[in-house]
Each structure stands twice: as structure tokens, then as C-alpha cells.
Design an enzyme around this catalytic site. Structure first.
Site, mmCIF file in Angstrom:
data_model
loop_
_atom_site.group_PDB
_atom_site.id
_atom_site.type_symbol
_atom_site.label_atom_id
_atom_site.label_comp_id
_atom_site.label_asym_id
_atom_site.label_seq_id
_atom_site.Cartn_x
_atom_site.Cartn_y
_atom_site.Cartn_z
ATOM 1 N N ASP A 272 0.876 -1.173 0.000
ATOM 2 C CA ASP A 272 0.000 0.000 0.000
ATOM 3 C C ASP A 272 0.912 1.221 0.000
ATOM 4 O OD1 ASP A 272 -1.581 2.156 0.631
ATOM 5 O OD2 ASP A 272 -2.750 1.093 2.152
ATOM 6 N N SER B 8 -1.482 14.157 -14.044
ATOM 7 C CA SER B 8 -2.658 14.069 -14.914
ATOM 8 C C SER B 8 -2.930 15.452 -15.482
ATOM 9 C CB SER B 8 -3.870 13.618 -14.101
ATOM 10 O OG SER B 8 -5.065 13.850 -14.834
ATOM 11 N N TYR C 156 -8.586 15.101 -6.554
ATOM 12 C CA TYR C 156 -7.682 14.487 -7.537
ATOM 13 C C TYR C 156 -6.840 15.557 -8.250
ATOM 14 C CZ TYR C 156 -6.536 11.425 -11.571
ATOM 15 O OH TYR C 156 -5.907 10.692 -12.551
HETATM 16 P P1 NDP Z 1 -6.460 1.826 -12.464
HETATM 17 O O1 NDP Z 1 -7.516 2.058 -11.451
HETATM 18 O O2 NDP Z 1 -6.762 0.954 -13.637
HETATM 19 O O3 NDP Z 1 -5.138 1.248 -11.761
HETATM 20 C C1 NDP Z 1 -4.612 1.816 -10.584
HETATM 21 C C2 NDP Z 1 -3.914 0.741 -9.805
HETATM 22 O O4 NDP Z 1 -3.400 1.329 -8.592
HETATM 23 C C3 NDP Z 1 -4.865 -0.398 -9.393
HETATM 24 O O5 NDP Z 1 -4.258 -1.652 -9.632
HETATM 25 C C4 NDP Z 1 -5.043 -0.130 -7.902
HETATM 26 O O6 NDP Z 1 -5.307 -1.300 -7.155
HETATM 27 C C5 NDP Z 1 -3.699 0.445 -7.529
HETATM 28 N N1 NDP Z 1 -3.753 1.127 -6.242
HETATM 29 C C6 NDP Z 1 -4.754 1.884 -5.740
HETATM 30 N N2 NDP Z 1 -4.443 2.319 -4.506
HETATM 31 C C7 NDP Z 1 -3.222 1.818 -4.210
HETATM 32 C C8 NDP Z 1 -2.372 1.894 -3.076
HETATM 33 N N3 NDP Z 1 -2.733 2.579 -1.975
HETATM 34 N N4 NDP Z 1 -1.179 1.256 -3.105
HETATM 35 C C9 NDP Z 1 -0.812 0.546 -4.200
HETATM 36 N N5 NDP Z 1 -1.580 0.416 -5.299
HETATM 37 C C10 NDP Z 1 -2.770 1.053 -5.315
HETATM 38 O O7 NDP Z 1 -5.994 3.269 -12.938
HETATM 39 P P2 NDP Z 1 -5.249 3.768 -14.258
HETATM 40 O O8 NDP Z 1 -4.368 2.714 -14.794
HETATM 41 O O9 NDP Z 1 -6.237 4.440 -15.094
HETATM 42 O O10 NDP Z 1 -4.349 4.938 -13.621
HETATM 43 C C11 NDP Z 1 -2.968 4.805 -13.320
HETATM 44 C C12 NDP Z 1 -2.430 6.184 -12.969
HETATM 45 O O11 NDP Z 1 -2.602 7.060 -14.079
HETATM 46 C C13 NDP Z 1 -3.120 6.842 -11.786
HETATM 47 O O12 NDP Z 1 -2.178 7.560 -11.021
HETATM 48 C C14 NDP Z 1 -4.099 7.777 -12.455
HETATM 49 O O13 NDP Z 1 -4.451 8.830 -11.615
HETATM 50 C C15 NDP Z 1 -3.283 8.219 -13.643
HETATM 51 N N6 NDP Z 1 -4.080 8.775 -14.731
HETATM 52 C C16 NDP Z 1 -5.056 8.032 -15.354
HETATM 53 C C17 NDP Z 1 -5.808 8.580 -16.374
HETATM 54 C C18 NDP Z 1 -6.879 7.828 -17.085
HETATM 55 O O14 NDP Z 1 -7.571 8.446 -17.913
HETATM 56 N N7 NDP Z 1 -7.063 6.540 -16.855
HETATM 57 C C19 NDP Z 1 -5.565 9.969 -16.802
HETATM 58 C C20 NDP Z 1 -4.538 10.645 -16.091
HETATM 59 C C21 NDP Z 1 -3.820 10.054 -15.098
HETATM 60 P P3 NDP Z 1 -6.840 -1.722 -6.835
HETATM 61 O O15 NDP Z 1 -7.558 -1.760 -8.146
HETATM 62 O O16 NDP Z 1 -6.700 -3.062 -6.205
HETATM 63 O O17 NDP Z 1 -7.364 -0.656 -5.941
#
Ligand code: NDP
Length: 249
Positions: A65, A144, A157
Site C-alpha cells: 500500500d 494528470s 484528484y
Molecule cells: P487503475 O484504477 O486501472 O489502476 C490503478 C492501480 O493502482 C490499481 O491496480 C489499484 O489497485 C492500484 N492502487 C490503488 N491504490 C493503491 C495503493 N494505496 N497502493 C498501491 N496500489 C494502489 O488506474 P489507471 O491505470 O487508469 O491509472 C494509473 C495512474 O494514471 C493513476 O495515477 C491515475 O491517476 C493516472 N491517470 C489516469 C488517467 C486515465 O484516464 N485513466 C488519466 C490521467 C492520469 P486496486 O484496483 O486493487 O485498488
């Protein structure tokens, strides 16, 4: 031909799915050993097994985490123990808790700030402690476009993602003379589980606003991260690169 990050040892947080998994795949395809870190250990391990089978690279999954300093420290140490070095660290883990200012709870605000801003700070702190001793390393932080433009319903966010930019620049200035580069990526609308939670009409309206008229793919973000992680960007630090199909200009 050697890959762009041949022999490097890398960590991607939030690596079990979405953009993080795509980044892990690009790094593995280009010769790196990869640690996929995720809050859900079982999913991190399953993703690592799949990626390793697909690419032939050494990939391990770790439960961590990113809001816990002990867990982030342990992930950094485990990487060095297992792979002998820590060369690349990607702070990608993220969550959303969207709501209007009227409706957003303090716990929604804090949860988002903790994962994105505190989690990224902890990653930068513990990865750089190892990299500065080694005299080299690369950190890439996931910001982002909403940290630049703001989005209604995303005051938590957008604030956290703008904070990631300030953190990136401070760390880049602190670490440049130690051979450690720190950069950030600002994706626009990318098709992942995070955005597929949006109502389809809202998603379509956002796509229509993008000059390239489409959402991006996780792999299109991963390509930019690979560039920043590799020596192709050896003179780039403190930079923030938009990957948004022209959305913000
Ligand atoms: P997803 O939700 O698909 O993936 C995020 C991952 O982070 C999940 O596997 C989640 O696990 C994990 N996660 C959440 N909380 C924690 C934690 N406390 N410790 C470790 N892992 C954690 O998101 P995206 O792939 O879309 O996003 C990835 C990054 O890109 C993020 O930072 C997001 O803000 C950024 N981003 C995304 C955009 C988009 O349009 N998709 C646009 C701009 C930025 P679990 O699912 O088990 O909670």
C-alpha cells in the site's frame, strides 16, 4: 538489439492493471527486470506471472500500500535484495473519489491525497535514497492533465495531481547532481478501469473535446514512461510531459 532499459531493475506501483501494467510490459519488453507493486498482493502476483510468461523477463509481484511508509520502504529494499539494484521507480498507483465540493467528504479528500501525493512522495523518498548512493537512477511520477486544467468533481484528484508536479520539480532539483532524474507524465483521457467507471455519455463528450478525437491507450502512456526511464532522455529532468492527444494547448 538490446532493449532501451536492458539489465535495469525497475518498480511500478499500481502495476496490477491499467496504465501501470502497460508500463511494466514496456519495461519488460525492453530488457528490464520488473517489480509490479499493488495494494492487492494476489493481483500483483498474478499480473507478474502473466507478464513474465509473455515477455520472458524476470517479473515479480509485491503487495504494497503506497500510503504506508514501511510498505514502500520494504518494496524498495526487496527490489534490491531480489534484483541487486534499483534503477527505475514509477509512481503510478491511483484512485478516484469524485464528488462535488458540496458532497465530497473529508475522507474522500484525504484518501485521494494520501494515495497520489503522499504515496508518490514516499516512493520518491525511498527510491531516491537508494539511487543517490548508487549515483544514478530514474523516477517517473504519474500526474494528470486534470492537475493542470482542473475538472469539476475532482477537487481532491486535481489538487493531488498538481501537487505531484511541484514534488517532481523539487525532487529533480535536489537530486540532479546525484545522477538521479525525476520527471512526470500528464495523461489525458485514457481507457482503463478508472475511466470506464464514467457514464458513457460523459466519456463520449470528453473524447469529442480532444483534438485527436479519441481516448488514449495505456500503452501510449507507457511509451512516454519508457522514454523517460531510458537513456534516450538522459538530459531531461524536472520535465512534465503531456500525453493527451492535444487536449490541453
Ligand atoms: P487503475 O484504477 O486501472 O489502476 C490503478 C492501480 O493502482 C490499481 O491496480 C489499484 O489497485 C492500484 N492502487 C490503488 N491504490 C493503491 C495503493 N494505496 N497502493 C498501491 N496500489 C494502489 O488506474 P489507471 O491505470 O487508469 O491509472 C494509473 C495512474 O494514471 C493513476 O495515477 C491515475 O491517476 C493516472 N491517470 C489516469 C488517467 C486515465 O484516464 N485513466 C488519466 C490521467 C492520469 P486496486 O484496483 O486493487 O485498488
Amino acid at each position: 538489439m538490446n532493449g532501451l532499459v536492458e539489465g535495469k531493475s525497475s518498480v511500478v506501483t499500481g502495476g496490477a492493471q491499467g496504465i501501470g501494467l502497460a508500463i511494466g510490459r514496456r519495461l519488460a519488453q525492453n530488457g528490464a527486470r520488473v517489480v509490479l507493486v499493488d495494494v492487492d498482493q494476489a493481483r500483483a502476483e498474478a499480473a507478474a506471472k502473466e507478464l513474465s510468461g509473455e515477455t520472458g523477463a524476470k517479473v515479480i509481484g509485491l503487495g504494497c500500500d503506497v500510503t504506508s511508509e514501511d510498505a514502500v520502504h520494504a518494496a524498495a529494499i526487496t527490489t534490491v535484495d531480489r534484483f541487486g539494484a534499483l534503477d527505475i521507480w514509477v509512481n503510478n498507483a491511483g484512485i478516484t473519489r469524485d464528488a462535488s465540493l458540496r458532497k465530497m467528504s473529508v475522507s474522500d479528500f484525504e484518501a485521494v491525497m494520501n494515495v497520489h501525493l503522499k504515496g508518490t512522495w514516499l516512493g520518491v523518498r525511498h527510491a531516491s535514497a537508494i539511487m543517490r548512493e548508487a549515483g544514478s537512477g530514474v523516477i517517473v511520477n504519474m500526474s494528470s492533465l486534470s492537475g493542470k486544467s482542473g475538472n469539476p468533481g475532482q477537487s481532491n484528484y486535481s489538487a493531488a495531481k498538481a501537487g505531484v508536479v511541484g514534488l517532481t520539480k523539487s525532487a529533480a532539483k535536489e537530486l540532479a547532481h546525484r545522477g538521479v532524474r525525476v520527471n512526470a507524465v500528464q495523461p489525458g483521457l485514457i481507457r482503463t478501469a478508472m475511466t470506464e467507471a464514467m457514464p458513457p455519455d460523459v466519456f463520449a463528450a470528453r473524447e469529442a473535446d480532444i483534438p485527436m478525437k479519441r481516448a488514449g491507450t495505456p500503452d501510449e502512456v507507457a511509451g512516454t514512461v519508457l522514454f523517460l526511464a531510458s537513456d534516450l532522455s538522459s538530459y531531461v529532468t524536472g520535465a512534465v510531459i503531456e500525453v493527451g492527444g492535444g487536449r490541453y494547448m
